[in-house]
Design an enzyme around this catalytic site. Sequence first.
Site, PDB file in Angstrom:
ATOM      1  N   HIS A 388       0.834  -1.201   0.000  1.00 12.50           N
ATOM      2  CA  HIS A 388       0.000   0.000   0.000  1.00 12.50           C
ATOM      3  C   HIS A 388       0.879   1.267   0.000  1.00 12.50           C
ATOM      4  CE1 HIS A 388      -3.672   2.309   1.296  1.00 12.50           C
ATOM      5  NE2 HIS A 388      -2.748   3.094   1.810  1.00 12.50           N
ATOM      6  N   GLU A 389       1.791   1.324   0.964  1.00  6.00           N
ATOM      7  CA  GLU A 389       2.627   2.534   1.087  1.00  6.00           C
ATOM      8  C   GLU A 389       3.558   2.713  -0.115  1.00  6.00           C
ATOM      9  OE1 GLU A 389       1.855   4.759   3.059  1.00  6.00           O
ATOM     10  OE2 GLU A 389       0.580   3.619   4.423  1.00  6.00           O
ATOM     11  N   HIS A 392       1.832   4.664  -2.757  1.00  4.84           N
ATOM     12  CA  HIS A 392       1.988   6.104  -2.507  1.00  4.84           C
ATOM     13  C   HIS A 392       3.403   6.558  -2.882  1.00  4.84           C
ATOM     14  CE1 HIS A 392      -1.814   6.592  -0.535  1.00  4.84           C
ATOM     15  NE2 HIS A 392      -1.508   5.870   0.525  1.00  4.84           N
ATOM     16  N   HIS A 395       3.909   6.883  -6.529  1.00  6.35           N
ATOM     17  CA  HIS A 395       3.135   8.032  -7.010  1.00  6.35           C
ATOM     18  C   HIS A 395       3.939   9.321  -6.759  1.00  6.35           C
ATOM     19  CE1 HIS A 395      -1.225   9.889  -7.156  1.00  6.35           C
ATOM     20  NE2 HIS A 395      -0.458  10.321  -8.129  1.00  6.35           N
TER      21      HIS A 395
END
Length: 595
Positions: A388-389, A392, A395
């Site tokens: 998940h991280e 980010h 991104h």
Amino acid sequence: MTAYKSREEVPLNEKWNLEDIYPNLQSWEEDFKKVGNMIDDVKKFDGAIHGANDLYSYLSLGEELGMVYKKLYVYAMLQVDLDTRVTASQALLDRASQLGQKLSAATAFFNPFLLSLEEKTLQSWIEEVQGLKYFEDDLYELYRYKAHVLSKEKEEVLSQMGEAFSAPRNTFGMINNADIKFGDVTNKDGEKVELTRGMYSKLIEDDNRDTRIEAYKAYYKPYVQLQNTIASTLSAAIKNNVLMAKMRNYPTALEKSLFGDMVPKEVYDNLIKATKENIEPMHRYMKLRKDILQLDELRAYDIAVPLVKDVKQEISFDDAYDTMLKSLAPLGEEYVSTLRSFKEKRYFDVRETPGKRSGAYNLGLYGVHPFILLNHQDDLDSLFTLTHECGHGMHSYLSSKHQPQISAGYSIFVAEVASTVNEILLIRYLLKETEDKHMKKHLLNHFIDSFKGTMFTQVMFSEFEKITHEKSEQGEPLNAEVFNTIYEQLFRVFNGDELVFDDEVKFGWSRIPHFYRPFYVYKYATGYASAIHIADKLLEGDSDTLERYLTFLKSGSSDYPLELLKATGVDLTTPEPIQNALSIFSELVNEFAEL
């Protein structure tokens, strides 16, 4: 799994290298001084912007100042998060925050000044000085706020009150991270040990119901004891938000929050409405949970325990990293190899240590790189958190690489898409790779539970925020009793009648830090729905979606969030993406029931 008693015990390659920001404290101090001087230079522009060249000089200085200040602030913040108990780090962050107040005050004149200009004048200035083209979109964006910007004097006062306005959030942060003690619980060897947050997330999933009950009661006890104190911090945060919306001439606090992203109120209302209309599969899942666990009564401490036993996997950080990289293959070789390098370059702080901030986050620092905080526990959940991280992180990395500073940051509205696409690719990969029926059931259970956490729970939180803010807007009191009543009613609607309520349930609101960043959590749910759509297309091998999605990751804030998402094929102004996601949830529950 190793429990570390101090940061010194953690291997170097599993710790951030903060020297990537500043080689030493002296460099930080030099920048601190530099920012102070630059703030003085910025002040000189107040009342002295008389033409295109002055405007260009001011904006260029402001951009450089913003970049140096962010480095200062982030460095101090990361130091605090590594050990919230260290007063020297707290002092550094306090100094950075106070400098930030000065910076806000020094630049407070600019928005009222700009909005006093005729648009024709601004247009002619932009045509006159080539460099102003770079700032053009941001300057015109400010005109959108014309009705919400106050006089120069009022803006100055407001900027000086920044610290006072953020006091409720800071106070809750101190209560929640530094002061709360959960007392002792019994470990599996029958010894009494102090309960930590990381340990709680493990114990609440324990097969032994007595262990779960003990952990649950211990975890909630300080929140129940402090209910009035926490209610007053939350009430103050909500009132501040409502007051700020009123002062800035927004119809409601909700609309103030949505304004920046140009999100119509219908998107928020649609999300709540569509979710509640499709709540039945969630209730069905709760019934299934009660049956599988063979319980007379399903209670709140039974809703996190995995329904499939004996699949406790020990997954080391290195193995988790490799699995993640394999699962993200649909995103292409360049994406995967870039992410592989994050680990070698120490972009992660991996382990839970005393005093370290709980949870996980990614923080992208323009001109440096992303910093990812974890509290890795060597299990399946930690593999998902890592993945998940890293969504980010990539991104941040791609937007910083492909956008100039002015548009490199992305809105939180689109942030959760990148992280969730990664999670969905991971779960689909794990489901496909496993031959073991038992493991498959476990993964489906995990998928359903993450769906529940990211979609249903966040929508429930979103409605809680909407109701509490509306009450405040109507001048109704907000206190522990009011919060309890609202939270308990919503919990019933979202979880169904199978659940028997312990007294602690209604205090759930008191432990949610996100409520101090109002109208933030709905973006998890819209992001999740968008990500389900994109990930499924990627898994079908849709090269068009891949290209559009990678472009989206490189786009930063170069357009409004809804437009960026539309370019990937997701239109959140319609209920369709939400309904699609919820129909996939229903399929998952059916598949799980059959297995």
